[in-house]
Write a protein that holds these residues in place. Structure first.
Motif, PDB file in Angstrom:
ATOM      1  N   UNK A 291       5.501  -2.906  -1.630  1.00 18.57           N
ATOM      2  CA  UNK A 291       4.921  -3.932  -0.906  1.00 18.57           C
ATOM      3  C   UNK A 291       5.954  -4.187   0.256  1.00 18.57           C
ATOM      4  N   UNK A 292       5.400  -4.619   1.521  1.00 13.42           N
ATOM      5  CA  UNK A 292       5.865  -4.860   2.679  1.00 13.42           C
ATOM      6  C   UNK A 292       5.204  -6.029   3.294  1.00 13.42           C
ATOM      7  N   UNK A 293       5.952  -6.616   4.353  1.00 11.78           N
ATOM      8  CA  UNK A 293       5.420  -7.504   5.038  1.00 11.78           C
ATOM      9  C   UNK A 293       4.486  -6.808   5.893  1.00 11.78           C
ATOM     10  N   UNK A 294       3.678  -7.683   6.938  1.00  7.73           N
ATOM     11  CA  UNK A 294       2.621  -6.869   7.759  1.00  7.73           C
ATOM     12  C   UNK A 294       3.370  -6.589   9.214  1.00  7.73           C
ATOM     13  N   UNK A 295       4.912  -6.543   9.220  1.00 10.10           N
ATOM     14  CA  UNK A 295       5.473  -6.247  10.542  1.00 10.10           C
ATOM     15  C   UNK A 295       5.775  -4.731  10.422  1.00 10.10           C
ATOM     16  N   UNK A 296       5.689  -4.004  11.544  1.00  7.38           N
ATOM     17  CA  UNK A 296       5.932  -2.760  11.702  1.00  7.38           C
ATOM     18  C   UNK A 296       7.316  -2.360  11.091  1.00  7.38           C
ATOM     19  N   UNK A 297       8.542  -3.072  11.487  1.00 10.90           N
ATOM     20  CA  UNK A 297       9.583  -2.653  10.917  1.00 10.90           C
ATOM     21  C   UNK A 297       9.822  -2.589   9.246  1.00 10.90           C
ATOM     22  N   UNK A 298       9.087  -3.309   8.621  1.00  8.99           N
ATOM     23  CA  UNK A 298       9.188  -3.178   7.205  1.00  8.99           C
ATOM     24  C   UNK A 298       8.319  -2.034   6.840  1.00  8.99           C
ATOM     25  N   UNK A 299       7.094  -1.621   7.510  1.00  5.00           N
ATOM     26  CA  UNK A 299       6.225  -0.646   7.083  1.00  5.00           C
ATOM     27  C   UNK A 299       7.046   0.459   7.588  1.00  5.00           C
ATOM     28  N   UNK A 300       7.696   0.723   8.613  1.00  2.14           N
ATOM     29  CA  UNK A 300       8.236   1.704   9.008  1.00  2.14           C
ATOM     30  C   UNK A 300       9.604   2.169   7.787  1.00  2.14           C
ATOM     31  N   UNK A 301      10.373   1.248   7.646  1.00  2.00           N
ATOM     32  CA  UNK A 301      11.374   1.146   6.549  1.00  2.00           C
ATOM     33  C   UNK A 301      10.762   1.858   5.257  1.00  2.00           C
ATOM     34  N   UNK A 302       9.761   0.897   5.007  1.00  2.00           N
ATOM     35  CA  UNK A 302       9.156   1.710   3.452  1.00  2.00           C
ATOM     36  C   UNK A 302       8.826   3.118   3.402  1.00  2.00           C
ATOM     37  N   UNK A 303       8.128   3.422   4.529  1.00  2.00           N
ATOM     38  CA  UNK A 303       7.579   4.714   4.630  1.00  2.00           C
ATOM     39  C   UNK A 303       8.824   6.140   4.384  1.00  2.00           C
ATOM     40  N   UNK A 304       9.923   5.468   5.209  1.00  2.00           N
ATOM     41  CA  UNK A 304      11.212   6.575   5.349  1.00  2.00           C
ATOM     42  C   UNK A 304      11.551   6.370   3.838  1.00  2.00           C
ATOM     43  N   UNK A 305      11.563   5.229   3.252  1.00  2.00           N
ATOM     44  CA  UNK A 305      12.336   5.159   1.963  1.00  2.00           C
ATOM     45  C   UNK A 305      11.495   5.983   0.961  1.00  2.00           C
ATOM     46  N   UNK A 306      10.243   5.878   0.828  1.00  2.00           N
ATOM     47  CA  UNK A 306       9.342   6.689  -0.056  1.00  2.00           C
ATOM     48  C   UNK A 306       9.338   8.157   0.348  1.00  2.00           C
ATOM     49  N   UNK A 307       9.312   8.526   1.707  1.00  2.00           N
ATOM     50  CA  UNK A 307       9.715   9.970   2.118  1.00  2.00           C
ATOM     51  C   UNK A 307      10.680  10.681   1.345  1.00  2.00           C
ATOM     52  N   UNK A 308      11.982   9.811   1.775  1.00  2.00           N
ATOM     53  CA  UNK A 308      13.399  10.267   1.348  1.00  2.00           C
ATOM     54  C   UNK A 308      13.616  10.372  -0.472  1.00  2.00           C
ATOM     55  N   UNK A 309      12.761   9.435  -1.027  1.00  2.86           N
ATOM     56  CA  UNK A 309      13.019   9.332  -2.545  1.00  2.86           C
ATOM     57  C   UNK A 309      11.830  10.102  -2.981  1.00  2.86           C
ATOM     58  N   UNK A 310      11.099  10.890  -2.375  1.00  4.01           N
ATOM     59  CA  UNK A 310      10.085  11.783  -2.710  1.00  4.01           C
ATOM     60  C   UNK A 310       8.910  11.165  -3.703  1.00  4.01           C
ATOM     61  N   UNK A 311       8.382   9.878  -3.093  1.00  2.00           N
ATOM     62  CA  UNK A 311       7.439   8.887  -3.723  1.00  2.00           C
ATOM     63  C   UNK A 311       6.551   8.914  -2.889  1.00  2.00           C
ATOM     64  N   UNK A 312       6.010   9.718  -2.067  1.00  2.00           N
ATOM     65  CA  UNK A 312       5.022   9.352  -0.854  1.00  2.00           C
ATOM     66  C   UNK A 312       3.281   9.126  -1.509  1.00  2.00           C
ATOM     67  N   UNK A 313       3.310   9.773  -2.751  1.00  2.00           N
ATOM     68  CA  UNK A 313       2.069   9.256  -3.448  1.00  2.00           C
ATOM     69  C   UNK A 313       1.795   7.782  -3.531  1.00  2.00           C
ATOM     70  N   UNK A 314       2.678   6.989  -3.598  1.00  2.00           N
ATOM     71  CA  UNK A 314       2.647   5.442  -3.723  1.00  2.00           C
ATOM     72  C   UNK A 314       1.910   4.862  -2.355  1.00  2.00           C
ATOM     73  N   UNK A 315       1.040   4.043  -2.572  1.00  2.00           N
ATOM     74  CA  UNK A 315       0.424   3.067  -1.544  1.00  2.00           C
ATOM     75  C   UNK A 315       0.912   2.096  -1.006  1.00  2.00           C
ATOM     76  N   UNK A 316       1.201   1.951   0.260  1.00  2.00           N
ATOM     77  CA  UNK A 316       1.914   0.717   0.757  1.00  2.00           C
ATOM     78  C   UNK A 316       1.062  -0.504   0.747  1.00  2.00           C
ATOM     79  N   UNK A 317       1.357  -1.771   0.100  1.00  2.00           N
ATOM     80  CA  UNK A 317       0.638  -2.823   0.235  1.00  2.00           C
ATOM     81  C   UNK A 317       1.206  -4.009   0.919  1.00  2.00           C
ATOM     82  N   UNK A 318       0.435  -4.301   2.116  1.00  2.00           N
ATOM     83  CA  UNK A 318       0.927  -5.112   3.144  1.00  2.00           C
ATOM     84  C   UNK A 318       0.797  -6.431   2.702  1.00  2.00           C
ATOM     85  N   UNK A 319       1.644  -7.513   2.714  1.00  2.00           N
ATOM     86  CA  UNK A 319       1.424  -8.701   2.189  1.00  2.00           C
ATOM     87  C   UNK A 319       2.068  -9.779   3.474  1.00  2.00           C
TER      88      UNK A 319
END
Length: 231
Positions: free
Chosen positions: A56-84
């Motif tokens: 989950x992220x907020x709907x602000x770009x900085x949290x979405x960008x951070x989550x995307x990087x974390x998922x890429x580097x943790x090798x879990x890009x199969x997970x969908x981002x849920x914006x709240x």
């Protein structure tokens, strides 16, 4: 109610342009700096051993960008981002984008103090609430958020995460904001509020048998571990 223990890894977003220039950043948004990208990469690598079930992220770009990087580097890009949007930072109204020193200067002047430190010394752990309510009072545009509104939406956000992750022993990544995270901490143990929450730090919450507990605040160990992992 969850059938097991829900582990929530509550992460502050990586460093942004406004963080670097010490400008007020609540509902306004700026992208991550190179430093912010790098620390998010380290965090992601440090979290590779944690299999997340939801993100989950907020709907602000900085949290979405951070989550995307974390998922890429943790090798879990199969997970969908849920914006709240409920996980947003406090909305500072007309002060969005203003230099922090200018906004806080007006706040402490209104309160009759000489410094922010003096105000926090007076109000202690209620300092965030007092400052937020003062921002609302001195924002004649009426655009600033009400403290109670932020509290309500953050409680709703936690309730949503708990309801949507009822599998046994689920791990959930949530990327939010500094003041929002400290407000969440205050729901359970006000003495653990940390005004110095680092970018990409992890605050771990647990939800079990209908109760929330705090297991760690401002944990930087995952970042440090990630520095030792090859990309």
């Amino acid at each position: 109610m969850t059938t097991g223990k829900l582990n929530v890894y509550l992460v502050r977003h990586g460093k942004t342009m406004f963080n670097t220039s010490r400008r007020v950043q609540g509902w306004s948004d700026t992208p991550l700096t190179n430093e912010g990208i790098e620390v998010a990469e380290f965090l992601g690598r440090g979290l590779r051993e944690i299999p997340f079930d939801a993100v989950y992220t907020s709907d602000r770009g900085r949290t979405i960008e951070t989550a995307g990087i974390v998922l890429r580097e943790s090798k879990q890009t199969h997970l969908e981002l849920n914006e709240l949007s409920d996980f947003r930072e406090f909305g500072f109204g007309k002060f969005e984008g203003e230099y922090e020193d200018i906004m806080f200067g007006k706040v402490i002047e209104h309160l009759g103090f000489q410094s922010v430190e003096e105000a926090f010394e007076k109000f202690g752990y209620d300092g965030y609430q007092i400052i937020s309510e003062t921002v609302e009072k001195i924002d004649e545009t009426g655009m600033s958020e009400k403290w109670d509104s932020m509290v309500t939406r953050l409680k709703n956000a936690l309730e949503t995460v708990a309801k949507e992750n009822q599998s046994e022993n689920a791990n959930v990544l949530v990327v939010s904001h500094g003041m929002a995270i400290n407000t969440i901490i205050s729901f359970f143990d006000i003495t653990q509020i940390n005004p110095e929450l680092a970018n990409a730090s992890v605050t771990r919450l647990a939800f079990e048998n209908g109760e929330w507990t705090i297991e760690a605040v401002n944990d930087l160990s995952y970042i440090e571990a990630g520095k030792l992992v090859l990309a």
